[in-house]
Structure formats: structure tokens, C-alpha cells
Design an enzyme around this catalytic site. Structure first.
Site, mmCIF file in Angstrom:
data_model
loop_
_atom_site.group_PDB
_atom_site.id
_atom_site.type_symbol
_atom_site.label_atom_id
_atom_site.label_comp_id
_atom_site.label_asym_id
_atom_site.label_seq_id
_atom_site.Cartn_x
_atom_site.Cartn_y
_atom_site.Cartn_z
ATOM 1 C CG HIS A 10 34.512 22.076 17.012
ATOM 2 N ND1 HIS A 10 35.826 21.991 16.665
ATOM 3 C CD2 HIS A 10 33.817 21.582 15.957
ATOM 4 C CE1 HIS A 10 35.934 21.490 15.438
ATOM 5 N NE2 HIS A 10 34.718 21.224 14.988
ATOM 6 C CB THR A 11 31.230 21.704 23.462
ATOM 7 O OG1 THR A 11 30.818 20.382 23.099
ATOM 8 C CG2 THR A 11 30.286 22.710 22.868
ATOM 9 C CB SER A 23 38.744 5.608 12.066
ATOM 10 O OG SER A 23 39.390 6.781 11.615
ATOM 11 C CB SER A 24 42.598 7.911 14.967
ATOM 12 O OG SER A 24 41.894 9.092 15.137
ATOM 13 C CG ASP A 60 36.621 11.786 18.982
ATOM 14 O OD1 ASP A 60 35.528 12.329 19.224
ATOM 15 O OD2 ASP A 60 37.410 12.198 18.116
ATOM 16 C CE1 TYR A 116 38.777 19.399 16.605
ATOM 17 C CE2 TYR A 116 40.922 19.688 17.620
ATOM 18 C CZ TYR A 116 39.623 19.240 17.684
ATOM 19 O OH TYR A 116 39.159 18.656 18.840
#
Ligand code: GLA
Length: 394
Positions: free
Chosen positions: A30-31, A121-122, A166, A215
Site C-alpha cells: 500500500h505504498t 490477474s486484472s 501491478d 482499499y
């Protein structure tokens, strides 16, 4: 095997075959949306897209794993959400929004990245489609820009407010390396993973529907911390700008929950840099210890762990030869990642399976991951033999 699956679908070889990897994140939880540092690894599980050019201005896409197809006109595209085809749709939309013309495309998708497990995955699907369009339309878009476009598709078309990690990992991965990524500048420094080290991922199998709202709530808490701290730290733009010393001096201005969230981010940025320095000197014990401290901080300060993730991490910490482990991805469910000596893999797998089965009555799926290259395309001539293999411009 993948190419014959696609040949069966199209009845002929595609024009282009794209592989875009998933990722596992070793450190920096979460950085990314705090403009900080992360240390992901692109893995040898990927989304594959085979595509060929269509002359009609539309996309015909098939998801082979679920047996679904969708057709959409390339213009106009307006944000909507609700099905898997929103990923290619969103990518076309974001490419156009960035000023890149899209071309008609028929495409088929299959993926070996487990869905919703925290292994991106996305992002892999987005990057694969973006690269397919890039290749078919002859667009010269560099890797980091492709990642930004895919993040935009996810943020503003699909509606998930993820950071940039990601998509960057999928676009820029390097075989045998972790990536030190500066999420402010998008600078990528590949860090070699020492020989004899294995990456093991254990999947709790838990998929939390509430993860997206939690989130977004964490993101808001971080923004609140920036708002308050900027009154005391001139020039502050993101939590990335707060050093551990600054934080010690100013933390008392923050309400308790916001203080804990900010403390996680500030300390985790420092842990990423500490772990990179330790990797460079081969001090794997220190890297593993940073992973352990990261997990504790995500559990206690950021509050994104779960009983299943805690059990997997704690079990791994106790295994001889395992350097460290932590929850990976957004948390709440999904996977834990462990860094281990290759010789300890079998013992670690057995320990994780036994502990999880005893506590939760279910054996976790275990993925042994290797650090893989980022997105790449193989280009074929339409309807003919393979003509050239492209490892596109780095
Ligand atoms: C998800 C998001 C990333 C990142 C991680 C947490 O994977 O997509 O951008 O914020 O969670 O590190």
C-alpha cells in the site's frame, strides 16, 4: 500449447500473441498510491492474448477460460463496469484518451494467473490487451506509459482505484530480478534475486467482496494524513515525503487510526530501501526480517490482514530455511508470499498445508513462482507461418 489453443479458436494463426505476467510483491504494501517504493516481481504466470487485425472499427473478444465472448464498437466508449470485457474496453478507452488510435481487433484471452488472489490477474489482462493494440496499430508507447494507460483503464473505466505497481510490474518485469519501483517517478531499478532462493506463494482461497471499499477507505485515510501533516511539513505532497524522523516529530497531530495508517506507509517505504540494500549484499536474513516486519505493520497498523494470512505468515516464519513471509497484494484475503532457501521449499509447503488445513479445514493452493520478463509479443504474418519473434523495445 497456448498457440494451438488460439489456432483452434481462430482457425488460423493469429497476427500477434502477447504474454503479460502477473506479479507478486515482496515488499512495499500500500505504498504505491502514496507515491512511495515497492519491490514486486513479475511471475511466470501470465495473461495471454492472441489477436488479429479487423478492418471494422470494433473489438471481438473471447475469454476462453470462461467461454464468453463480447463485441463492442471502438467509439464511442463510455465508462461502465460489470463484466470481464470491461478490461479490454477500458484499455481501448484509455488508449484513445491518451491520444493513441486503436484499430479493429479480434482477440482471445486465456490466463494462468489465479483470479482475485492478489497476484494482479486484472493488470495482466489490461497490459496484454494494451500490448496487443500497441503491436497491431504500430503504436510507439513506452512500457511505463502503457502501465499508466492500463492504470487509467482500471481507475476510471472499471472503477477500481488501484495504484501503479501491478501494471508497472507486468510491463517492466525482468527475468531473475525483483524491481525496485519508485511510484512517483516510475523509475525502475532491477534487483537480481540471488541464486538458490525460491519464491513461494500460498493462497488462502479467501476472496473478499469488501476488499475494494476497504482499499478506498485506506486511501482516504492516507490523504487525510497528508492534509494534516502538510500543515507542519512544508512541501509535503504525499506520505512518500515523510521521513521516519519527520513522522516521529509530527505524528501526534494525527488522529489515532490515521496515525497508524501513516506509520505503516512511512516505515514500509524505509523497509523497501533497507531490503534492496540487503539483497544487494546477499543478506537474505535481513530481507526476510523486513518482510516479517512488513506483515506485522500491515496487520497491526494498516489492518488489512486476516486470520488465514496471519497463520500462513507465522507458519512460514517458523520454518528453518525460510527467510521471511508476508501477506501480498491488497490483503483481506488472497495470498501470502515467502522467500525461502530452495532446499527448504518442500518442508515449507508441508508446513503451510498442514497448518492451514488444521485451522481452516482447507488445503491452500501453493504456487512456486519464478521472476519472469514483462510483457512481450510474438508477431506472426496474418494467416501464415511465424515470421519474427519480437521482444519489444525496452
Ligand atoms: C493492489 C493494488 C496495488 C497496490 C496493492 C497494495 O494490488 O492494485 O496498486 O496498492 O494492492 O500494495
Amino acid at each position: 500449447m497456448i498457440s494451438s489453443t488460439f489456432e483452434r479458436h481462430f482457425g488460423a494463426p493469429p497476427d500477434v500473441l502477447v504474454r503479460a505476467p502477473g506479479r507478486v510483491n515482496l515488499l512495499g504494501g500500500h505504498t504505491d498510491y502514496n507515491e512511495g517504493f515497492v519491490l514486486p516481481v513479475a511471475i511466470d504466470r501470465a495473461a495471454w492474448v492472441a489477436a488479429r487485425r479487423l478492418h471494422a472499427p470494433e473489438a471481438r473478444v473471447a475469454a476462453l477460460d470462461v467461454g464468453e465472448t463480447a463485441t463492442f464498437a471502438l467509439e464511442p466508449l463510455t465508462p461502465r463496469a460489470g463484466e470481464w470485457a470491461d478490461y479490454p474496453r477500458g484499455v481501448a478507452w484509455a488508449l484513445q484518451a491518451a491520444g493513441h488510435p486503436t484499430v479493429g481487433m479480434e482477440a482471445a484471452l486465456t490466463s494462468t494467473v489465479p483470479v482475485g488472489a492478489g497476484l494482479s490477474s486484472s493488470a495482466a489482462v489490461e497490459v496484454a490487451f494494451a500490448w496487443a493494440w500497441r503491436t497491431l496499430a504500430g503504436l510507439n508507447i513506452e512500457r511505463a506509459a502503457v502501465a499508466r494507460i492500463c492504470q487509467r483503464a482500471e481507475n476510471d473505466y472499471v472503477g477500481v482505484k488501484c495504484g501503479i505497481m501491478d501494471q508497472m510490474a507486468s510491463a517492466c518485469g525482468q527475468e531473475g530480478h525483483a524491481l525496485l519501483l519508485d511510484c512517483r517517478t516510475l523509475e525502475v531499478a532491477p534487483v537480481p534475486l540471488p541464486a538458490g532462493v525460491a519464491i513461494l506463494v500460498a493462497d488462502t482461497g479467501v476472496r473478499r467482496a469488501l476488499a475494494a471499499s476497504a482499499y478506498n477507505e485506506r486511501r482516504r485515510e492516507c490523504e487525510e494524513a497528508v492534509r494534516i501533516l502538510s500543515q507542519h511539513l512544508p512541501g509535503l505532497r504525499a506520505l512518500r515525503d515523510v521521513s521516519p524522523d519527520d513522522f516521529r516529530r509530527t505524528a501526534h497531530y494525527l488522529p489515532e487510526v490515521v496515525r497508524k495508517r501513516a506509520r505503516h506507509v512511512v516505515t514500509d517505504n524505509a523497509r523497501v530501501l533497507e531490503a534492496v540494500a540487503a539483497l544487494q549484499t546477499g543478506d537474505l536474513a535481513r530481507v526476510g526480517d523486513a518482510m516479517r516486519r512488513c506483515h506485522v505493520s500491515l496487520r497491526d497498523d494498516y489492518a488489512v490482514s486476516s486470520p488465514e494470512l496471519d497463520l500462513l505468515a507465522e507458519t512460514a516464519w517458523a520454518v528453518e530455511g525460510c527467510y521471511g513471509a508476508r501477506l501480498t497484494g491488497a490483503g483481506f484475503g488472497g495470498c501470502a508470499v515467502a522467500l525461502t532457501d530452495e532446499g527448504a521449499v518442500e518442508g515449507l509447503v508441508a508446513a503451510l498445508e498442514t497448518a492451514h488445513l488444521a485451522a481452516f479445514d482447507r488445503t491452500p493452493a501453493i504456487y512456486r513462482c519464478k521472476a519472469a520478463e514483462g510483457v512481450a509479443a510474438t508477431v506472426y504474418s496474418p494467416g501464415s507461418e511465424k515470421t519474427s519473434a519480437e521482444k519489444s523495445n525496452r
